[in-house]
Design an enzyme around this catalytic site. Structure first.
Site, PDB file in Angstrom:
ATOM      1  N   THR A  84     -10.938 -31.985  41.443  1.00  0.00           N
ATOM      2  CA  THR A  84     -11.720 -30.790  41.775  1.00  0.00           C
ATOM      3  C   THR A  84     -10.868 -29.532  41.833  1.00  0.00           C
ATOM      4  O   THR A  84     -11.325 -28.443  41.474  1.00  0.00           O
ATOM      5  CB  THR A  84     -12.433 -31.001  43.124  1.00  0.00           C
ATOM      6  OG1 THR A  84     -13.351 -32.100  43.001  1.00  0.00           O
ATOM      7  CG2 THR A  84     -13.192 -29.761  43.561  1.00  0.00           C
ATOM      8  N   ILE A  85      -9.629 -29.661  42.276  1.00  0.00           N
ATOM      9  CA  ILE A  85      -8.778 -28.486  42.464  1.00  0.00           C
ATOM     10  C   ILE A  85      -8.591 -27.686  41.177  1.00  0.00           C
ATOM     11  O   ILE A  85      -8.398 -26.467  41.221  1.00  0.00           O
ATOM     12  CB  ILE A  85      -7.410 -28.903  43.046  1.00  0.00           C
ATOM     13  CG1 ILE A  85      -6.637 -27.671  43.537  1.00  0.00           C
ATOM     14  CG2 ILE A  85      -6.601 -29.718  42.053  1.00  0.00           C
ATOM     15  CD1 ILE A  85      -5.405 -28.011  44.352  1.00  0.00           C
TER      16      ILE A  85
END
Length: 327
Positions: free
Chosen positions: A11-12
């Protein structure tokens, strides 16, 4: 002094969707977007390894990351930061902790909110992880999860919420440290464990599969039939302090004669007991039947440990001793 930053996806680094799929940021792009990182006094050297959801990571691939990280330490890096998806972070961190041979910090982090959302947590987590990786206070602590300005030891950390930015917690102990006013504050220093010696090859791992079986209400045990013909080890996530229905006790005993069977609790906190209950299917009954007590180690980490031990040709005594460290 420098920090070696390895990116694996998650997700980052998600920067939006297109017809071609998910657009992902490189490690250099992620680092450039973090306020204060360039002024940390500890240059970040980026290596993009993968760009995948963490569900696609493998034990063999993570061992390759550990090898690359060890090379970075040999080349002068002060510490390691790995960026990955949060879904398997508790498992990959524990895997790293079992094989990381250096005193240098090995820090894993990620994000719950991607960069396209309001209030993404990735930049703050990356900056905090870099601070920990280059901090002398974080040496000799093995692998760590740094998230939400908290520092968690690999053996205790769990993902406890599907969406919260405060998802990572250590139910049995709490975090071992915090980031306070940009300073790394270590509150307690757990002794490092022996870990797993030797290097498991992809072939070793493929040849040593470990199943995870979670006991549920009115469990018929049918999924256990023939399991020892396909797997070389089994982790049982029992009720409470390590209980199963009475009908499963002889089934598990028979399996334990053929493969290592580790007894854990499905609760997410607390330890398997040893001699409080004595009915058929209780913890003392199962241990007498040959199951291995995992103590405070949760089912997911127990599976990682057992597979590593089997893949490095450890015998029954060594396997039992490795789990005894978690009592």
């Amino acid at each position: 002094m420098s920090v070696a930053l390895f990116t694996l996806g998650g997700t980052i680094g998600m920067a939006g969707r297109s017809t071609a799929g998910v657009t992902r940021l490189t490690g250099a792009e992620l680092a450039a977007a973090v306020p204060g990182l360039a002024e940390l006094g500890c240059p970040v050297e980026v290596q993009d390894i993968e760009a995948v959801p963490s569900a696609n990571l493998t034990l063999a691939g993570m061992l390759d990351v550990v090898d690359a990280a060890s090379k970075a330490i040999s080349n002068g890096a002060t510490g390691i930061v790995v960026l990955q998806g949060s879904d398997t972070l508790e498992e990959t961190t524990f895997l790293v902790d079992q094989v990381w041979p250096h005193s240098n910090p090995f820090v894993l982090t990620g994000a719950m909110r991607n960069p396209t959302l309001a209030g993404p947590d990735g930049p703050a987590n990356l900056l905090a992880a870099a601070r920990v990786a280059c901090s002398p206070a974080a040496r000799d602590l093995g692998a760590l999860v740094v998230f939400n300005d908290q520092i968690h030891a690999a053996r205790w950390v769990r993902k406890t919420h599907s969406t919260s930015t405060a998802t990572f917690a250590s139910p049995n102990t709490g975090p071992i440290g915090h980031l306070v006013e940009d300073q790394v504050r270590i509150l307690t220093r757990p002794a490092r464990q022996d870990g797993v010696h030797g290097r498991a090859t992809p072939e070793d791992l493929d040849a040593n599969k470990v199943a995870l079986y979670t006991v549920t209400l009115d469990d018929d045990g049918l999924l256990l039939e023939g399991l020892a013909d396909k797997y070389q080890g089994l982790v049982v996530a029992g009720y409470g302090v390590g209980h199963v229905p009475a009908a499963l006790a002889p089934v598990l005993a028979e399996l334990a004669q053929r493969i290592p069977v580790v007894l854990t609790s499905r609760t997410g906190g607390g330890s398997v007991l040893r001699n409080t209950y004595s009915s058929v299917g209780s913890e003392s009954d199962l241990l007498q039947r040959g199951l291995i007590d995992a103590g405070f180690l949760d089912p997911y980490k127990s599976r990682i440990l057992l597979r590593l031990l089997l893949a490095t040709n450890e015998g029954p005594d060594e396997i039992t001793a490795a789990f005894a460290q978690h009592h």
